[in-house]
Write a protein that holds these residues in place. Structure first.
Motif, PDB file in Angstrom:
ATOM      1  N   ALA A 330       0.826  -1.212   0.000  1.00  0.00           N
ATOM      2  CA  ALA A 330       0.000   0.000   0.000  1.00  0.00           C
ATOM      3  C   ALA A 330       0.857   1.256   0.000  1.00  0.00           C
ATOM      4  O   ALA A 330       0.421   2.304  -0.489  1.00  0.00           O
ATOM      5  CB  ALA A 330      -0.930   0.008   1.211  1.00  0.00           C
ATOM      6  N   GLY A 331       2.078   1.180   0.551  1.00  0.00           N
ATOM      7  CA  GLY A 331       2.970   2.338   0.559  1.00  0.00           C
ATOM      8  C   GLY A 331       4.017   2.274  -0.515  1.00  0.00           C
ATOM      9  O   GLY A 331       5.036   2.990  -0.428  1.00  0.00           O
ATOM     10  N   GLY A 332       3.801   1.426  -1.498  1.00  0.00           N
ATOM     11  CA  GLY A 332       4.805   1.190  -2.537  1.00  0.00           C
ATOM     12  C   GLY A 332       4.752   2.138  -3.710  1.00  0.00           C
ATOM     13  O   GLY A 332       5.117   1.758  -4.828  1.00  0.00           O
ATOM     14  N   GLY A 333       4.289   3.353  -3.525  1.00  0.00           N
ATOM     15  CA  GLY A 333       4.314   4.358  -4.585  1.00  0.00           C
ATOM     16  C   GLY A 333       3.385   4.036  -5.726  1.00  0.00           C
ATOM     17  O   GLY A 333       2.169   3.883  -5.539  1.00  0.00           O
ATOM     18  N   SER A 334       3.950   3.883  -6.929  1.00  0.00           N
ATOM     19  CA  SER A 334       3.143   3.742  -8.147  1.00  0.00           C
ATOM     20  C   SER A 334       2.460   2.389  -8.253  1.00  0.00           C
ATOM     21  O   SER A 334       1.491   2.235  -8.994  1.00  0.00           O
ATOM     22  CB  SER A 334       4.023   3.972  -9.382  1.00  0.00           C
ATOM     23  OG  SER A 334       5.073   3.012  -9.426  1.00  0.00           O
ATOM     24  N   ALA A 335       2.943   1.370  -7.511  1.00  0.00           N
ATOM     25  CA  ALA A 335       2.397   0.023  -7.674  1.00  0.00           C
ATOM     26  C   ALA A 335       0.930  -0.038  -7.292  1.00  0.00           C
ATOM     27  O   ALA A 335       0.113  -0.638  -8.002  1.00  0.00           O
ATOM     28  CB  ALA A 335       3.203  -0.974  -6.836  1.00  0.00           C
ATOM     29  N   THR A 361      -7.599   5.042  -0.012  1.00  0.00           N
ATOM     30  CA  THR A 361      -7.323   6.333  -0.657  1.00  0.00           C
ATOM     31  C   THR A 361      -6.945   6.147  -2.118  1.00  0.00           C
ATOM     32  O   THR A 361      -7.397   6.892  -2.993  1.00  0.00           O
ATOM     33  CB  THR A 361      -6.200   7.057   0.093  1.00  0.00           C
ATOM     34  OG1 THR A 361      -6.586   7.244   1.453  1.00  0.00           O
ATOM     35  CG2 THR A 361      -5.907   8.405  -0.540  1.00  0.00           C
ATOM     36  N   ALA A 362      -6.116   5.138  -2.400  1.00  0.00           N
ATOM     37  CA  ALA A 362      -5.709   4.874  -3.782  1.00  0.00           C
ATOM     38  C   ALA A 362      -6.901   4.490  -4.648  1.00  0.00           C
ATOM     39  O   ALA A 362      -7.013   4.911  -5.803  1.00  0.00           O
ATOM     40  CB  ALA A 362      -4.652   3.771  -3.810  1.00  0.00           C
ATOM     41  N   ASN A 365      -8.879   7.662  -5.310  1.00  0.00           N
ATOM     42  CA  ASN A 365      -8.181   8.514  -6.274  1.00  0.00           C
ATOM     43  C   ASN A 365      -8.295   7.971  -7.691  1.00  0.00           C
ATOM     44  O   ASN A 365      -8.266   8.743  -8.659  1.00  0.00           O
ATOM     45  CB  ASN A 365      -6.707   8.661  -5.892  1.00  0.00           C
ATOM     46  CG  ASN A 365      -6.514   9.465  -4.616  1.00  0.00           C
ATOM     47  OD1 ASN A 365      -7.395  10.229  -4.221  1.00  0.00           O
ATOM     48  ND2 ASN A 365      -5.373   9.310  -3.984  1.00  0.00           N
ATOM     49  N   ALA A 366      -8.418   6.648  -7.824  1.00  0.00           N
ATOM     50  CA  ALA A 366      -8.555   6.038  -9.143  1.00  0.00           C
ATOM     51  C   ALA A 366      -9.966   6.178  -9.691  1.00  0.00           C
ATOM     52  O   ALA A 366     -10.217   5.835 -10.854  1.00  0.00           O
ATOM     53  CB  ALA A 366      -8.160   4.568  -9.089  1.00  0.00           C
ATOM     54  N   GLY A 367     -10.895   6.673  -8.886  1.00  0.00           N
ATOM     55  CA  GLY A 367     -12.261   6.884  -9.345  1.00  0.00           C
ATOM     56  C   GLY A 367     -13.065   5.609  -9.481  1.00  0.00           C
ATOM     57  O   GLY A 367     -14.011   5.560 -10.276  1.00  0.00           O
ATOM     58  N   GLN A 372     -14.118   1.186   2.517  1.00  0.00           N
ATOM     59  CA  GLN A 372     -13.109   0.756   3.475  1.00  0.00           C
ATOM     60  C   GLN A 372     -13.808   0.373   4.766  1.00  0.00           C
ATOM     61  O   GLN A 372     -14.717   1.070   5.233  1.00  0.00           O
ATOM     62  CB  GLN A 372     -12.099   1.868   3.738  1.00  0.00           C
ATOM     63  CG  GLN A 372     -11.038   1.490   4.770  1.00  0.00           C
ATOM     64  CD  GLN A 372      -9.860   2.442   4.773  1.00  0.00           C
ATOM     65  OE1 GLN A 372      -9.389   2.858   3.712  1.00  0.00           O
ATOM     66  NE2 GLN A 372      -9.382   2.797   5.947  1.00  0.00           N
ATOM     67  N   ALA A 373     -13.367  -0.747   5.332  1.00  0.00           N
ATOM     68  CA  ALA A 373     -13.994  -1.235   6.564  1.00  0.00           C
ATOM     69  C   ALA A 373     -13.805  -0.234   7.698  1.00  0.00           C
ATOM     70  O   ALA A 373     -12.717   0.312   7.892  1.00  0.00           O
ATOM     71  CB  ALA A 373     -13.407  -2.588   6.947  1.00  0.00           C
TER      72      ALA A 373
END
Length: 439
Positions: A330-335, A361-362, A365-367, A372-373
């Motif tokens: 989840a904190g891996g940037g673009s992945a 959040t990702a 942001n991706a629409g 989220q639980a």
């Protein structure tokens, strides 16, 4: 003379004599108690029970291709208590040949779906052609031995004439059965891929989210949605979840489950909408290995895409996916952003179990359609703690209009959800499928 005789006895002999009398008295008392129970006791006071003899498990034939050495399963999976005696967990471990799929990229028509089912049947693979057929199919991995099952019975018993026979065992369902959901695969929302069928956005923008979500009519009352995950590996607990949990509870399946499609079909036949779990890299990877085809923060976009497509092609009938672990990913940037864009491009919803901050959040942001639980139900799997988390969800739903809880398929979790759901309506709450609370 009497006093002289007593003084001549050895202390150990006196102690032994008194000890013997004590044990003799205790034995007589126990015999009286046991006899009273046998004579005066009632069998029905022992509680509900059922006798079941389950078929002996036969290990599946090896799926390793000729000349390929069978790989060792990941160390993190070897300790799981529900592993089968021969070590089987999934027919698609690394080094084994993946399932074949037809070439081409056109959406699957009903005729093509029927052809695929016939082809699988010819190979001896259990691919039911409808949800109703799946609900009666004897395609669930069996367990071995004789069992005396002591279990609570919920709801009113179904009349004997409507009970089912499964593998020679008469099963009486409790409560009211929900209407089955539509059969999978649905026409127009899949295409063939290298390892199986994959979701696509079909004609008119129709998606697997639209095709496989559970219908829901919003009454305006506070909604609580519950997801129970980790299903498919333990046959007994998976069947319990399908049969006993309210149909509004969303069920989440492990992609490594043997006969995953059969389990999903049974769940949908019971009225449950379905998610599948995508393994993602945790902070302590590889010591904590979520399994084959885990998405990695250090892998290339192409490699993660290949792994994702393999996982998505394990079955059809799911409206969305959820994460299994994934703190580091989840904190891996673009992945993580690339993952969410790929899911959105295939029309798949995403639900974060709340254990990996950043995934929700990702997805937003991706629409894409996401949620989220708000609470983990059984981080401490005790009845009191689970009841407290369900109470917290009630407060959230009353204040905000909706709340989402995520749990694991423990027996205590199933028991607590069943008990809690009985009175939810009386308290002015509505139990809703997870898709109904997604934005």
């Amino acid at each position: 003379m009497a006093n002289t005789h007593l003084l001549s006895l050895k202390p150990l002999a006196i102690a032994a004599k008194h000890t013997g009398f004590s044990f003799l008295s205790l034995g007589v008392a126990m015999l009286i108690i046991v006899g009273a129970i046998q004579v005066l006791g009632k069998v029905e006071d022992a509680g509900p029970r059922a006798m079941a003899v389950v078929p002996k498990y036969q290990p599946p034939a090896s799926k390793v291709a000729p000349g390929v050495e069978k790989p060792e399963p990941p160390a993190a999976l070897a300790w799981l208590p529900w592993r089968l005696p021969d070590g089987a967990m999934t027919p698609w471990m690394p080094g084994t040949p993946p399932p074949k799929a037809p070439e081409g990229g056109a959406p699957i028509s009903p005729e093509e779906a029927a052809r695929l089912a016939a082809e699988a049947t010819a190979k001896g693979e259990p691919v039911p052609t409808s949800v109703l057929a799946a609900s009666a199919a004897d395609a669930i991995p069996p367990v071995s031995g004789n069992a005396r099952i002591m279990a609570p019975q919920f709801g009113e018993a179904v009349p004997a004439a409507s009970s089912n026979i499964e593998a020679g065992v008469r099963v009486v369902r409790g409560g009211v059965r929900s209407a089955p959901l539509s059969q999978a695969p649905a026409a127009g929302v899949h295409q063939s891929g290298p390892n199986g069928v994959l979701p696509i956005i079909g004609p008119g923008g129709r998606t697997v989210f639209d095709a496989y979500r559970k219908p829901f009519s919003d009454t305006g009352k506070p909604k609580i949605a519950l997801v129970v995950g980790g299903l498919g590996l333990n046959a007994r607990i998976t069947q319990r979840a399908i049969d006993e949990l309210p149909a509004e509870v969303t069920l989440s399946f492990v992609p490594y489950a043997e006969n995953l499609q059969g389990w999903i079909n049974k769940a949908r036949a019971g009225g449950h909408e379905v998610l599948i779990e995508i393994p993602m890299e945790p902070f302590d990877y590889p010591d904590n290995d979520p399994g084959p085809h885990t998405l990695l923060s250090t892998a290339s976009a192409e490699e993660n895409q290949r792994r994702l497509e393999f996982l998505l092609s394990r079955a059809t009938g799911y409206f969305g996916v959820t994460n299994y672990l994934g703190g580091k990913f989840a904190g891996g940037g673009s992945a993580v952003g690339a993952l969410m864009r790929s899911l959105r491009g295939r029309g798949i919803g995403f639900i974060s179990d709340g254990s990996a901050s950043g995934l929700g959040t990702a997805a937003e942001n991706a629409g894409m359609r996401n949620a989220q639980a708000d609470r983990s139900l059984d981080q401490r799997p005790s009845g009191e703690d689970i009841a407290a988390q369900l109470g917290a969800l009630e407060v959230m739903a009353t204040q905000r209009g909706a709340a989402l809880g995520f749990g694991v398929a423990y027996s205590v979790t199933i028991d607590q959800i069943v008990r809690w759901s009985r009175d939810a309506t009386r308290r002015g709450l509505v139990l809703a499928p997870a898709s109904a609370v997604m934005s």
